[in-house]
Design an enzyme around this catalytic site. Structure first.
Site, PDB file in Angstrom:
ATOM      1  N   LYS A 174       0.783  -1.147  -0.132  1.00  0.00           N
ATOM      2  CA  LYS A 174       0.109  -0.055   0.618  1.00  0.00           C
ATOM      3  C   LYS A 174       0.954   1.616   0.216  1.00  0.00           C
ATOM      4  O   LYS A 174       1.532   1.472   0.802  1.00  0.00           O
ATOM      5  CB  LYS A 174      -0.863  -0.227   1.338  1.00  0.00           C
ATOM      6  CG  LYS A 174      -1.949   0.998   1.019  1.00  0.00           C
ATOM      7  CD  LYS A 174      -2.928   0.572   1.911  1.00  0.00           C
ATOM      8  CE  LYS A 174      -3.279   1.986   2.396  1.00  0.00           C
ATOM      9  NZ  LYS A 174      -4.724   2.119   3.730  1.00  0.00           N
TER      10      LYS A 174
ATOM     11  N   LYS B  77      -1.913  -1.494  -4.268  1.00  0.00           N
ATOM     12  CA  LYS B  77      -2.755  -0.244  -3.962  1.00  0.00           C
ATOM     13  C   LYS B  77      -1.874   0.708  -4.009  1.00  0.00           C
ATOM     14  O   LYS B  77      -1.364   0.905  -3.117  1.00  0.00           O
ATOM     15  CB  LYS B  77      -3.690  -0.603  -2.122  1.00  0.00           C
ATOM     16  CG  LYS B  77      -4.925   0.358  -2.017  1.00  0.00           C
ATOM     17  CD  LYS B  77      -5.716   1.217  -1.108  1.00  0.00           C
ATOM     18  CE  LYS B  77      -6.233   1.844  -0.915  1.00  0.00           C
ATOM     19  NZ  LYS B  77      -6.926   2.025   0.355  1.00  0.00           N
TER      20      LYS B  77
END
Length: 333
Positions: free
Chosen positions: A203, A256
């Site tokens: 992330k 992400k």
């Protein structure tokens, strides 16, 4: 052999032939639809920066879930906006918290619909960070350090409370070191060894999260998240992060954001054999929506190309705010 014996266009000559040799196929079962649940009653409020995405109170939630189920989308990802916030995000692990209440309702309505619970604290803390914070003030400016190990206990409590409420999958998004190991141990100890962890393994500290922070009311009140989310310039670090989560017991890995990180998706796909999730995040969604509203792009064509590209890069599953529209377009509606 080469031209004129080899003619690549033969396999593009008709829709039927193109379909026959298509390498990557997008399917409704590949998609997860995020939902934002909030306190109050009678609320279905469009998020200004995310056209077509809404806040729902518990009494209006069923309309949205009915639609998702009717489209054959197999899973939802729940985010909650609580009525009150505090320094430790206690609403996040409250047995009667907004995510827990929404989970119970959804599982009552549709037991087969998968509920993925985002496990983080940023929506629930008054400072907007993803863990406990030690703050100090210098020259009137608040500074803070996110405390890694102290945050793990709170994140584990949140995950266990979500599993108790009926969540099918726990999706921790906090990027604390050791979070998968801590949550796995907590779930197992509480009797939820059957509940998988979909880890936000890779992330990035991305500018693409802007609209989400409005949607989830989760913007940091000071500083930023660069000390725990990843530097967008790094890919070798992504391998290290994913490997740690694999060793700690993750069942699924996630990258992400998605669009600017297709190379990372491909690298993680080639390095690890766990199911891989790509999160097509709010800023990516909002850019497409804004351009479509101006008439600058063909929204249907762009979205289906985008999602197919994420699958081609190596994603098995895609979290996207486009899910409902994408399914309709795949059906030919």
């Amino acid at each position: 052999m080469a031209f004129p014996i080899v003619r690549h266009r033969r396999l593009r000559a008709s829709a039927g032939i193109r379909g026959m040799v298509r390498e990557t196929v997008l399917n409704p079962l590949d998609l997860i639809q995020p939902i934002f649940v909030t306190y109050g009653t009678g609320i279905k409020r469009e998020i200004a920066s995310m056209p077509g995405v809404y806040h729902f109170s518990l009494d209006t939630l069923k309309e949205e879930v009915d639609e998702i189920v009717s489209l054959g989308i197999p899973a939802v990802l729940l985010f909650g906006i609580p009525e009150t916030k505090d320094a430790v995000g206690s609403s996040g692990f409250d047995e009667n918290g907004i995510v827990q209440e929404a989970t119970r309702l959804i599982k009552e309505w549709y037991p087969e619909l998968l509920v993925v619970a985002d496990t983080c604290l940023c929506e629930f803390t008054d400072h907007g960070h993803c863990g406990m914070v030690h703050t100090h003030t210098v020259d009137g400016i608040v500074h803070g350090d996110v405390m890694n190990d102290a945050s793990l206990e709170l994140l584990t409590r949140t995950a266990v409370s979500q599993a108790k409420a009926g969540a099918d999958i726990i999706a921790p998004s906090n990027m604390m070191d050791g979070f998968v190991q801590a949550i796995r141990a907590g779930l197992d100890e509480a009797g939820f060894e059957h509940v998988p962890i979909m880890s936000y393994s890779v992330k990035y500290a991305s500018a693409f999260y802007g609209p989400f922070r409005e949607a989830a009311d989760s913007a940091p009140q000071f500083g930023d998240r660069k000390t725990y989310q990843m530097d967008p310039a790094n890919v070798r670090e992504a391998i290290r992060e994913a490997e740690s989560d694999v060793l700690e017991g993750a069942d699924m890995l996630m990258v992400k954001p998605a669009l600017a990180y297709m190379d990372v998706i491909r690298v993680i796909r080639e390095q690890f054999d766990l199911p891989l999730v790509a999160y097509n995040v709010s800023g990516e969604y909002s850019m497409v929506k804004a351009a479509a509203q101006q008439g600058w792009i063909n929204e249907k064509a762009i979205v289906l190309e985008l999602l197919t590209g994420l699958k081609r890069a190596g994603a098995d599953t895609i979290i996207t705010y486009h899910s409902k529209d994408a399914v309709r377009w795949l059906r030919g509606e």
